[in-house]
Design an enzyme around this catalytic site. Structure first.
Site, PDB file in Angstrom:
ATOM      1  N   HIS A  36       0.848  -1.186   0.000  1.00  0.00           N
ATOM      2  CA  HIS A  36       0.000   0.000   0.000  1.00  0.00           C
ATOM      3  C   HIS A  36       0.892   1.246   0.000  1.00  0.00           C
ATOM      4  CE1 HIS A  36      -2.228  -3.334   1.763  1.00  0.00           C
ATOM      5  NE2 HIS A  36      -3.348  -2.723   1.426  1.00  0.00           N
ATOM      6  N   HIS A  76      -1.866  -1.089   7.099  1.00  0.00           N
ATOM      7  CA  HIS A  76      -1.609  -1.355   5.681  1.00  0.00           C
ATOM      8  C   HIS A  76      -0.509  -0.450   5.147  1.00  0.00           C
ATOM      9  CE1 HIS A  76      -4.813   1.698   5.997  1.00  0.00           C
ATOM     10  NE2 HIS A  76      -4.245   2.249   4.946  1.00  0.00           N
ATOM     11  N   ASN A 195      -7.637  11.107   4.110  1.00  0.00           N
ATOM     12  CA  ASN A 195      -7.275  11.210   2.691  1.00  0.00           C
ATOM     13  C   ASN A 195      -8.427  10.920   1.729  1.00  0.00           C
ATOM     14  OD1 ASN A 195      -7.494   8.372   2.401  1.00  0.00           O
ATOM     15  ND2 ASN A 195      -5.327   8.063   2.875  1.00  0.00           N
ATOM     16  N   ILE A 197      -9.946   8.341   0.761  1.00  0.00           N
ATOM     17  CA  ILE A 197      -9.884   7.203  -0.157  1.00  0.00           C
ATOM     18  C   ILE A 197      -9.797   5.896   0.639  1.00  0.00           C
ATOM     19  CG2 ILE A 197      -8.479   6.009  -1.899  1.00  0.00           C
ATOM     20  CD1 ILE A 197      -9.893   8.378  -3.072  1.00  0.00           C
ATOM     21  N   HIS A 272      -4.157   2.913  -3.167  1.00  0.00           N
ATOM     22  CA  HIS A 272      -4.323   2.426  -1.799  1.00  0.00           C
ATOM     23  C   HIS A 272      -3.664   1.066  -1.609  1.00  0.00           C
ATOM     24  CE1 HIS A 272      -6.346   1.674   2.071  1.00  0.00           C
ATOM     25  NE2 HIS A 272      -6.406   0.422   1.646  1.00  0.00           N
ATOM     26  N   GLU A 420     -17.493  -5.210  24.455  1.00  0.00           N
ATOM     27  CA  GLU A 420     -16.630  -6.394  24.517  1.00  0.00           C
ATOM     28  C   GLU A 420     -15.457  -6.324  23.542  1.00  0.00           C
ATOM     29  OE1 GLU A 420     -20.721  -7.757  25.830  1.00  0.00           O
ATOM     30  OE2 GLU A 420     -19.919  -6.591  24.157  1.00  0.00           O
ATOM     31  N   PHE A 446     -20.186 -14.096  24.093  1.00  0.00           N
ATOM     32  CA  PHE A 446     -19.766 -12.812  23.539  1.00  0.00           C
ATOM     33  C   PHE A 446     -18.278 -12.772  23.198  1.00  0.00           C
ATOM     34  CE2 PHE A 446     -23.412 -11.324  26.351  1.00  0.00           C
ATOM     35  CZ  PHE A 446     -24.337 -11.478  25.330  1.00  0.00           C
ATOM     36  N   HIS A 470     -20.312 -18.299  32.187  1.00  0.00           N
ATOM     37  CA  HIS A 470     -21.560 -18.793  31.590  1.00  0.00           C
ATOM     38  C   HIS A 470     -21.202 -19.600  30.342  1.00  0.00           C
ATOM     39  CE1 HIS A 470     -22.746 -15.679  34.339  1.00  0.00           C
ATOM     40  NE2 HIS A 470     -24.041 -15.907  34.154  1.00  0.00           N
ATOM     41  N   ASP A 478     -31.760 -18.247  29.998  1.00  0.00           N
ATOM     42  CA  ASP A 478     -31.482 -17.193  29.023  1.00  0.00           C
ATOM     43  C   ASP A 478     -31.556 -17.699  27.588  1.00  0.00           C
ATOM     44  OD1 ASP A 478     -31.255 -15.035  30.653  1.00  0.00           O
ATOM     45  OD2 ASP A 478     -29.076 -15.110  30.844  1.00  0.00           O
ATOM     46  N   HIS A 482     -27.745 -16.926  24.455  1.00  0.00           N
ATOM     47  CA  HIS A 482     -26.703 -16.729  25.460  1.00  0.00           C
ATOM     48  C   HIS A 482     -25.972 -18.018  25.826  1.00  0.00           C
ATOM     49  CE1 HIS A 482     -28.392 -12.800  25.730  1.00  0.00           C
ATOM     50  NE2 HIS A 482     -27.706 -12.462  26.805  1.00  0.00           N
ATOM     51  N   ARG A 529     -21.648 -20.900  35.211  1.00  0.00           N
ATOM     52  CA  ARG A 529     -22.638 -20.163  36.006  1.00  0.00           C
ATOM     53  C   ARG A 529     -23.150 -21.045  37.138  1.00  0.00           C
ATOM     54  NH1 ARG A 529     -28.471 -19.912  35.855  1.00  0.00           N
ATOM     55  NH2 ARG A 529     -29.259 -17.883  36.559  1.00  0.00           N
TER      56      ARG A 529
END
Length: 682
Positions: A36, A76, A195, A197, A272, A420, A446, A470, A478, A482, A529
């Protein structure tokens, strides 16, 4: 006609240095026929000003603790940082620029963490670098509050970032930058390479918001430097203002032009991500009065001038060393702690502090983890904790922990909010400070949001600690949104990430023991849990065996072993399912079937053991094997072989009490016994 920027107040030497940076960067890309070139060409003047007039570092001692940190979040454009490191005198020679993107070079396609070379973090996945920098800024604030004393500012470095449109578009950066303002990280200076772009073309195709107003809304100090990126007097004024700012992080919106100076490719998406071409490079050089045929040419006066960074850095470190010597006399214990921390030395014996959990009780491993943190963290002042708005669920806040907040930088507990992805990247930034480490918690499901940061941590050997609770369908009501089923297997698939799933409270304690001693890469701790039986270590093997990754928790009764003096069947399990395997083994024993139960809390650690040890735990000639885990089967074939049977999940979970989920999905001792019968042909 020669085009100059001297009219903007720069000297001829300044101009020559900027042109050299541009030409070396685009030539490195051209020789590799990959890369780049446009971004380094547009940002060359800004990089020149930063490195020669603002960044405090010592190329002769790249790990000097009080150095400023520079993060090329726009990874990059890596040719830019390699060019700057070469010109400034780091351990990157001109030959390395010529080997850009080649096997075994010090100049890979995107910057890879190597502080000995001056590369502070791995960047390239956009948004990660700027988010790492926020973690670095948090670490600096905490270290200053912990070590500095009146008259002894031994920690006062800043963090500088060059970020791109792509960085600002990625969601992780939005999360992290929001938190940076909340925390008032005024030691952070971001230069936004505006820039216009990206790969697809003009950014206005998809990115038309007012970025300055967005950061003003966050609460940042925002400065706009218009023009074409060459007015270094105006840019330097903005940097100086940013360094004076109190109570807010700073961003400088610097209008630049990608591939600046290219007659045919300036301001084009083509510049680029592709080499400019030999003919275009010749045109650019001729435009600036250079010999178009002379590649990788560095005027001696440029090298002499740029290498003054070494002299300035040495002088700065000499002054700092003198201060640190006086500090050592005044505060010997703090000074020794400062010296020991980079070596990974812990000031305490963890074994003596680990809580012991008595058999007969039921303890969720997340709660056991909390008790371990209560015992250890007050004695580990350079480990910072936190959670993504799940503190009561993750049990990550230890006794006596003070929140890290704006104006309270002596706090060790970070409230990440519901961010997260940012938490993962910020943990990485804290953990590369050289002195601090960090852990942070959320639900295992998560971890998908965090995966980009976790992957970079593993690739880069950051000593980050990820806590995910959990950890299965045991979460219960849940429901499937979850309940993680594929996340454990997905995390195990990441090279160099040690994933621990302890079977009970004592294995949890031993997992923390190992994690805190381990500094060669990231670790993950997966916790339940629901309550789990605390295993009797007088009846079963000691939880200290966790350090081997897998171990025989209970061997088959010798009186019931087969003719070859081997168990009839191996029951392999992790986490909450170890207790299921133990119950199944007891039921099989009543039938005269010798079952050996193996706890496998960390597969990668087990893989590192000797073949002799592995074979002692999993005898190769015992083909009847049952794997038990409340997740998908992916990866288990390695341990089960062709005749083994897996008891686990093959679908998403369901909304119901945890015990009901285990029963309905067939993760029970009864199903394990049935599978053993099938394996044995009974």
């Amino acid at each position: 006609m020669k085009e100059t920027i001297s009219s903007l107040g720069l000297s001829e030497l300044d101009e020559l240095c900027v042109q050299t940076i541009r030409f070396l960067s685009m030539e490195a890309v051209q020789k590799a026929n990959s890369g780049h070139p446009g971004m380094p060409m547009g940002m060359a003047p800004a990089a020149y000003v930063l490195w020669t007039r603002h960044i405090k570092c010592n190329p002769a001692n790249p790990r000097w603790h009080n150095r400023d940190r520079f993060v090329l979040s726009a990874g990059h454009g890596s040719a830019l940082i390699y060019t700057m490191l070469y010109l400034a005198g780091f351990d990157i020679g001109l030959d390395e620029l010529k080997k850009f993107r080649q096997w075994g070079s010090k100049t890979p396609g995107h910057p890879e963490y190597d502080p000995d070379l001056g590369v502070e973090v791995t960047t390239g996945p956009l948004g990660q670098g700027i988010s790492n920098a926020i973690g670095m800024a948090i670490a600096q604030k905490y270290l200053a509050s912990y070590f500095n004393r009146e008259g002894f500012p031994i920690i006062d470095y800043r963090i500088y970032v060059i970020a791109s449109d792509g960085d600002l578009q990625e969601g992780v950066a939005s999360e992290a930058c929001s938190l940076a303002s909340h925390l008032g990280l005024d030691n952070l200076v971001v230069i936004y390479d505006d820039n216009h772009i990206s790969i697809d073309g003009p950014t206005e195709l998809a990115f038309t918001e007012d970025r300055a107003k967005r950061f003003e809304a966050y609460g940042w100090n925002v400065q706009i430097v218009p023009g074409d990126g060459n007015d270094m007097a105006l840019f330097e004024k903005a940097v100086k203002n940013a360094k004076k700012e109190k109570g807010r992080p700073s961003i400088i919106n610097l209008r630049t032009h990608i591939a600046y100076g290219s007659p045919n490719k300036q301001d084009t998406a083509e510049a680029h991500g592709a080499p400019l071409g030999e003919d275009e490079i010749k045109l650019i050089k001729e435009k600036f009065g250079w010999d178009g045929e002379n590649s990788f040419y560095v005027p001696q006066q440029v090298l002499d001038h740029m290498r003054k960074v070494i002299d300035k850095g040495k002088e700065a470190e000499v002054v700092w060393n003198k201060m640190f010597g006086e500090y050592t006399n005044e505060y010997p214990e703090l000074a020794q702690e400062f010296k020991d921390s980079p070596e990974g030395k812990l000031s305490i014996n963890l074994d003596k502090l680990l809580p012991k959990f008595e058999p007969g009780s039921s303890v969720a491993t997340r709660k056991a983890s909390g008790k371990v943190l209560d015992a250890l963290m007050p004695k580990l002042p350079l480990v910072l904790g936190g959670s993504a708005d799940l503190t009561p669920s993750n049990n990550t806040k230890f006794a006596g922990a003070k929140d890290f907040q704006k104006g309270a930088y002596d706090g060790r507990y970070i409230r990440y909010g519901i961010r997260e992805h940012a938490m993962g990247a910020i943990i990485n930034g804290i953990s590369v400070s050289g002195l601090t480490r960090a852990y942070g918690g959320t639900f295992l499901v998560f971890s998908d949001y965090m995966r980009g940061a976790v992957r970079v941590a593993a690739l880069s050997n950051y000593p980050s600690i990820f806590v995910w609770t959990h950890d299965s369908i045991g979460i219960g009501e849940d429901g499937p949104t979850h309940q993680p089923v594929e996340q454990l297997a997905a995390l195990r698939a990441i090279p160099n990430l040690l994933v621990f799933r302890p079977a009970d409270a004592n294995e949890t304690a031993q997992a923390w023991n190992y994690i805190l001693e381990h500094r060669d890469g990231p670790t993950a701790l997966l916790l339940t849990r629901q309550g789990l039986p605390v295993l009797d270590q007088t009846k079963y093997a000691s939880a200290t065996n966790l350090s081997k990754g897998a171990y025989i928790l209970v061997g088959a009764d010798p009186l019931r072993r087969n003719a070859a003096n081997k168990p009839d069947v191996l029951l392999l399990a992790t986490g909450s399912e170890v207790s299921v395997a133990l119950s199944a083994a007891e039921a099989l024993a009543k039938e005269g079937i010798a079952a050996q139960v193996v706890s496998m809390p960390c597969w990668k650690l087990f893989e590192k053991q000797s073949e002799k040890y592995r074979d002692s735990v999993l005898p190769p000639d015992v083909k009847a094997r049952i794997g038990v885990e409340a997740g998908v089967e992916l990866g288990w074939h390695k341990w089960l072989g062709e005749k083994g049977i897996f008891i686990g999940m093959s679908s998403f979970g369901a909304s119901a009490p945890g015990k009901v989920c285990f029963e309905k999905f067939g993760i029970t001792a009864e199903k394990v016994v049935e599978a053993a019968h099938k394996c044995l042909g009974k």
